[in-house]
Design an enzyme around this catalytic site. Sequence first.
Site, PDB file in Angstrom:
ATOM      1  N   PRO A  39     -37.927  29.026 -29.518  1.00  0.00           N
ATOM      2  CG  PRO A  39     -36.756  31.044 -29.509  1.00  0.00           C
ATOM      3  CD  PRO A  39     -36.571  29.570 -29.636  1.00  0.00           C
ATOM      4  CG  ASP A  40     -44.010  31.496 -29.410  1.00  0.00           C
ATOM      5  OD1 ASP A  40     -43.262  32.404 -29.013  1.00  0.00           O
ATOM      6  OD2 ASP A  40     -45.118  31.253 -28.890  1.00  0.00           O
ATOM      7  CG  PHE A  41     -42.665  34.388 -35.213  1.00  0.00           C
ATOM      8  CD1 PHE A  41     -41.312  34.124 -35.188  1.00  0.00           C
ATOM      9  CD2 PHE A  41     -43.299  34.463 -36.450  1.00  0.00           C
ATOM     10  CE1 PHE A  41     -40.615  33.920 -36.358  1.00  0.00           C
ATOM     11  CE2 PHE A  41     -42.601  34.253 -37.626  1.00  0.00           C
ATOM     12  CZ  PHE A  41     -41.257  33.984 -37.577  1.00  0.00           C
ATOM     13  NE  ARG A  42     -47.456  37.211 -34.848  1.00  0.00           N
ATOM     14  CZ  ARG A  42     -47.048  36.428 -35.841  1.00  0.00           C
ATOM     15  NH1 ARG A  42     -46.845  35.138 -35.632  1.00  0.00           N
ATOM     16  NH2 ARG A  42     -46.829  36.932 -37.044  1.00  0.00           N
ATOM     17  CG  ASN A 113     -43.755  24.865 -36.394  1.00  0.00           C
ATOM     18  OD1 ASN A 113     -44.148  26.031 -36.357  1.00  0.00           O
ATOM     19  ND2 ASN A 113     -44.069  23.974 -35.488  1.00  0.00           N
ATOM     20  CG  ASP A 115     -39.522  22.955 -35.925  1.00  0.00           C
ATOM     21  OD1 ASP A 115     -40.047  22.047 -36.593  1.00  0.00           O
ATOM     22  OD2 ASP A 115     -40.098  23.508 -34.961  1.00  0.00           O
ATOM     23  CG  HIS A 132     -45.018  29.210 -43.433  1.00  0.00           C
ATOM     24  ND1 HIS A 132     -45.338  29.782 -42.240  1.00  0.00           N
ATOM     25  CD2 HIS A 132     -46.102  29.438 -44.242  1.00  0.00           C
ATOM     26  CE1 HIS A 132     -46.545  30.329 -42.304  1.00  0.00           C
ATOM     27  NE2 HIS A 132     -47.032  30.116 -43.502  1.00  0.00           N
TER      28      HIS A 132
HETATM   29  P1  CNA Z   1     -46.636  32.439 -33.225  1.00  0.00           P
HETATM   30  O1  CNA Z   1     -47.280  33.584 -33.905  1.00  0.00           O
HETATM   31  O2  CNA Z   1     -45.408  32.702 -32.437  1.00  0.00           O
HETATM   32  O3  CNA Z   1     -47.743  31.837 -32.227  1.00  0.00           O
HETATM   33  C1  CNA Z   1     -47.475  30.764 -31.357  1.00  0.00           C
HETATM   34  C2  CNA Z   1     -48.755  30.400 -30.632  1.00  0.00           C
HETATM   35  O4  CNA Z   1     -48.516  29.225 -29.890  1.00  0.00           O
HETATM   36  C3  CNA Z   1     -49.241  31.466 -29.663  1.00  0.00           C
HETATM   37  O5  CNA Z   1     -50.637  31.619 -29.786  1.00  0.00           O
HETATM   38  C4  CNA Z   1     -48.876  30.887 -28.288  1.00  0.00           C
HETATM   39  O6  CNA Z   1     -49.783  31.256 -27.279  1.00  0.00           O
HETATM   40  C5  CNA Z   1     -48.959  29.407 -28.556  1.00  0.00           C
HETATM   41  N1  CNA Z   1     -48.059  28.608 -27.727  1.00  0.00           N
HETATM   42  C6  CNA Z   1     -46.790  28.884 -27.341  1.00  0.00           C
HETATM   43  N2  CNA Z   1     -46.281  27.875 -26.614  1.00  0.00           N
HETATM   44  C7  CNA Z   1     -47.267  26.932 -26.547  1.00  0.00           C
HETATM   45  C8  CNA Z   1     -47.359  25.660 -25.943  1.00  0.00           C
HETATM   46  N3  CNA Z   1     -46.347  25.117 -25.244  1.00  0.00           N
HETATM   47  N4  CNA Z   1     -48.499  24.947 -26.087  1.00  0.00           N
HETATM   48  C9  CNA Z   1     -49.558  25.464 -26.780  1.00  0.00           C
HETATM   49  N5  CNA Z   1     -49.539  26.689 -27.354  1.00  0.00           N
HETATM   50  C10 CNA Z   1     -48.398  27.395 -27.261  1.00  0.00           C
HETATM   51  O7  CNA Z   1     -46.335  31.249 -34.234  1.00  0.00           O
HETATM   52  P2  CNA Z   1     -47.191  30.749 -35.494  1.00  0.00           P
HETATM   53  O8  CNA Z   1     -46.698  29.396 -35.800  1.00  0.00           O
HETATM   54  O9  CNA Z   1     -48.636  30.953 -35.313  1.00  0.00           O
HETATM   55  O10 CNA Z   1     -46.739  31.787 -36.611  1.00  0.00           O
HETATM   56  C11 CNA Z   1     -46.402  31.397 -37.851  1.00  0.00           C
HETATM   57  C12 CNA Z   1     -44.938  31.615 -38.159  1.00  0.00           C
HETATM   58  C13 CNA Z   1     -44.046  31.266 -37.012  1.00  0.00           C
HETATM   59  C14 CNA Z   1     -44.493  30.713 -39.234  1.00  0.00           C
HETATM   60  O11 CNA Z   1     -44.158  31.455 -40.359  1.00  0.00           O
HETATM   61  C15 CNA Z   1     -43.258  29.957 -38.715  1.00  0.00           C
HETATM   62  O12 CNA Z   1     -42.311  29.754 -39.702  1.00  0.00           O
HETATM   63  C16 CNA Z   1     -42.757  30.781 -37.632  1.00  0.00           C
HETATM   64  N6  CNA Z   1     -41.917  30.155 -36.592  1.00  0.00           N
HETATM   65  C17 CNA Z   1     -41.592  28.850 -36.651  1.00  0.00           C
HETATM   66  C18 CNA Z   1     -40.809  28.288 -35.661  1.00  0.00           C
HETATM   67  C19 CNA Z   1     -40.466  26.835 -35.757  1.00  0.00           C
HETATM   68  O13 CNA Z   1     -40.268  26.335 -36.863  1.00  0.00           O
HETATM   69  N7  CNA Z   1     -40.407  26.132 -34.639  1.00  0.00           N
HETATM   70  C20 CNA Z   1     -40.375  29.058 -34.596  1.00  0.00           C
HETATM   71  C21 CNA Z   1     -40.723  30.413 -34.557  1.00  0.00           C
HETATM   72  C22 CNA Z   1     -41.504  30.949 -35.565  1.00  0.00           C
END
Ligand code: CNA
Length: 279
Positions: A39-42, A113, A115, A132
Amino acid sequence: MKDKKVDAIKKIAKLISDNPDSKVIFLVGAGISTSCGIPDFRSPGTGLYDNLAKLNLPFAEAVFDIEYFEQNPKPFYTLAKELYPGNYKPSKFHQLMKVFQDKGRLHRVFTQNIDTLERAAGIHSDLLVEAHGSFALNHCISCKKEYPQNVFKDKMLAGEEFANCEECEGLIKPQIVFFGENLPRKFFLTWDKDVTELDDKSIVVVAGTSLAVYPFASLPEEVPKATTRALINLEKVGDFKTNPRKCDIFYSGSADGAATELAKELGWLSELDSLSKLL
Ligand code: CNA
């Protein structure tokens, strides 16, 4: 595909095909890994911040807050176990970036990311900036003793509640940048160099990020005006929203969908498919 998406992909592909000596910079975030099951954050409903209630945090960001971690490391350790590298496979978008590398067309990937799926996809460390940090390096936050990745991993997977230093009993923390911590020097040095190499033939592709975390979020603003910026995201964000430029390209949709369409448009679909089978 809707017309606007087709149009966006065609514009990106044309710029890349018309300028065979240019290389692409990718600026990516959690949205390129959501299709992998992380899952993402937001994202409302599915994002980690909406689902942290079970960890009883005083506020969602506390999971990555260094002072909170010192008091209560359990939420971070719970999350780390879930996110741990090796549990997930790279997405189509990660694979597309690897195809860019294989074609000699990748300048750099700057990722937020943690991951490590860019590594899993085979992106070379010299072409990758993990802004990060990552789980690869670990240290005790008290005495700074360094630990190899497997020590932290083994403790997490064994279900140990805390990962403690064998010397001083301090807490072991992966080198992931928490709120209130500095980003790696490599991030600043590499971006400062890369940005001077951008020109009117270059393209910077921003994908899967809300552009909410600084200083990473300020990178698109620093792209020279002559260089094309493309955003591949479910929503318009950051500088693309607040200070749009005439030559910006916006693909509103999933990163994987864009990856497949772009590969098709560039004639790289068989390479992308072969990679998907390998990874
Ligand atoms: P965020 O703030 O959660 O934003 C994610 C963005 O991606 C949003 O604008 C969504 O609309 C968009 N989105 C979600 N799914 C999709 C998709 N399938 N295709 C296209 N767009 C999509 O995450 P950010 O990366 O902007 O925030 C930065 C943080 C999140 C960093 O410090 C990370 O370490 C942290 N994070 C990382 C992971 C990971 O490593 N996979 C997971 C969750 C959070």
